[in-house]
Design a protein around this motif. Structure first.
Motif, PDB file in Angstrom:
ATOM      1  N   PRO A 193       0.806  -1.222   0.000  1.00  0.00           N
ATOM      2  CA  PRO A 193       0.000   0.000   0.000  1.00  0.00           C
ATOM      3  C   PRO A 193       0.839   1.273   0.000  1.00  0.00           C
ATOM      4  CG  PRO A 193      -0.116  -1.107   2.126  1.00  0.00           C
ATOM      5  CD  PRO A 193       0.604  -2.022   1.197  1.00  0.00           C
ATOM      6  N   THR A 194       2.080   1.183   0.400  1.00  0.00           N
ATOM      7  CA  THR A 194       2.954   2.356   0.428  1.00  0.00           C
ATOM      8  C   THR A 194       3.482   2.723  -0.957  1.00  0.00           C
ATOM      9  OG1 THR A 194       4.809   0.890   0.954  1.00  0.00           O
ATOM     10  CG2 THR A 194       3.705   1.967   2.812  1.00  0.00           C
ATOM     11  N   CYS A 195       3.294   1.843  -1.929  1.00  0.00           N
ATOM     12  CA  CYS A 195       3.750   2.109  -3.301  1.00  0.00           C
ATOM     13  C   CYS A 195       2.764   3.023  -4.011  1.00  0.00           C
ATOM     14  CB  CYS A 195       3.888   0.800  -4.077  1.00  0.00           C
ATOM     15  SG  CYS A 195       5.167  -0.299  -3.453  1.00  0.00           S
ATOM     16  N   ALA A 196       3.238   3.641  -5.067  1.00  0.00           N
ATOM     17  CA  ALA A 196       2.386   4.525  -5.876  1.00  0.00           C
ATOM     18  C   ALA A 196       1.154   3.766  -6.350  1.00  0.00           C
ATOM     19  CB  ALA A 196       3.173   5.048  -7.067  1.00  0.00           C
ATOM     20  N   PRO A 197       0.037   4.472  -6.501  1.00  0.00           N
ATOM     21  CA  PRO A 197      -1.194   3.808  -6.937  1.00  0.00           C
ATOM     22  C   PRO A 197      -1.074   3.244  -8.343  1.00  0.00           C
ATOM     23  CG  PRO A 197      -1.497   6.184  -6.875  1.00  0.00           C
ATOM     24  CD  PRO A 197      -0.140   5.894  -6.298  1.00  0.00           C
ATOM     25  N   GLY A 198      -2.151   2.621  -8.792  1.00  0.00           N
ATOM     26  CA  GLY A 198      -2.191   1.892 -10.062  1.00  0.00           C
ATOM     27  C   GLY A 198      -1.821   2.694 -11.286  1.00  0.00           C
ATOM     28  N   THR A 199      -2.007   2.060 -12.408  1.00  0.00           N
ATOM     29  CA  THR A 199      -1.482   2.562 -13.669  1.00  0.00           C
ATOM     30  C   THR A 199      -2.532   3.138 -14.609  1.00  0.00           C
ATOM     31  OG1 THR A 199      -1.678   0.326 -14.542  1.00  0.00           O
ATOM     32  CG2 THR A 199       0.453   0.946 -13.611  1.00  0.00           C
ATOM     33  N   GLY A 200      -3.748   3.354 -14.164  1.00  0.00           N
ATOM     34  CA  GLY A 200      -4.777   3.922 -15.021  1.00  0.00           C
ATOM     35  C   GLY A 200      -5.462   2.910 -15.923  1.00  0.00           C
ATOM     36  N   ILE A 201      -5.326   1.635 -15.604  1.00  0.00           N
ATOM     37  CA  ILE A 201      -5.932   0.596 -16.427  1.00  0.00           C
ATOM     38  C   ILE A 201      -7.454   0.707 -16.408  1.00  0.00           C
ATOM     39  CG2 ILE A 201      -6.250  -1.905 -16.659  1.00  0.00           C
ATOM     40  CD1 ILE A 201      -3.319  -2.173 -15.676  1.00  0.00           C
TER      41      ILE A 201
END
Length: 141
Positions: A19-27
């Motif tokens: 959860p600390t990583c950047a959010p998703g990729t816009g899929i």
């Protein structure tokens, strides 16, 4: 859950960035054709699904909703998890790097383990028994 006094025995996190990583990729915002192409790249969906328009019409809203939920989540820093955390991933996952899987250690206060299996995002299909053993072990079953 832990804030409410419910402490899980463990948290197995499979094929998902911490959860600390950047959010998703816009899929989730892709048109249906592009979203299906993205699913095909992951090599985990039976190709016959992509040929059945009626079935696609039934499952596409659920698939899109899953991506919207994943991409819309925003981590709120808080106390580290007191339960053991094990991250499971494939060594050739196009959507999850080993660093993103390893980052689960940032939210684990106690035990953390990273298990890497051969395969892509759907490594589970090729390693069902091994993954089940890991999950049973971390849950103490």
């Amino acid at each position: 859950m832990e804030a409410k006094g419910i402490v899980p025995r463990a948290l197995p996190a499979s094929g998902r960035r911490a959860p600390t990583c950047a959010p998703g990729t816009g899929i989730a915002a892709l048109d249906d054709h592009s979203l299906l192409a993205e699913l095909e790249l992951l090599h985990g969906t039976d190709a016959r699904l992509f040929e059945d328009e009626e079935l696609l019409g039934m499952v596409m809203p659920a698939i899109r909703s899953d991506y919207e939920a994943l991409e819309g989540y925003r981590y709120q820093p808080g106390p580290a998890l007191t339960c053991p955390v094990v991250a499971l991933t494939g060594d050739n996952d196009r959507r999850l790097s080993l660093d993103q899987a390893r980052a689960w250690s940032d939210v684990a206060d106690t035990a953390f383990d990273l298990r890497v299996f051969g395969g892509g995002h759907f490594f589970l299909g090729e390693h069902t028994a091994e993954v089940a053993d890991v999950v049973r072990g971390v849950l103490g079953c």
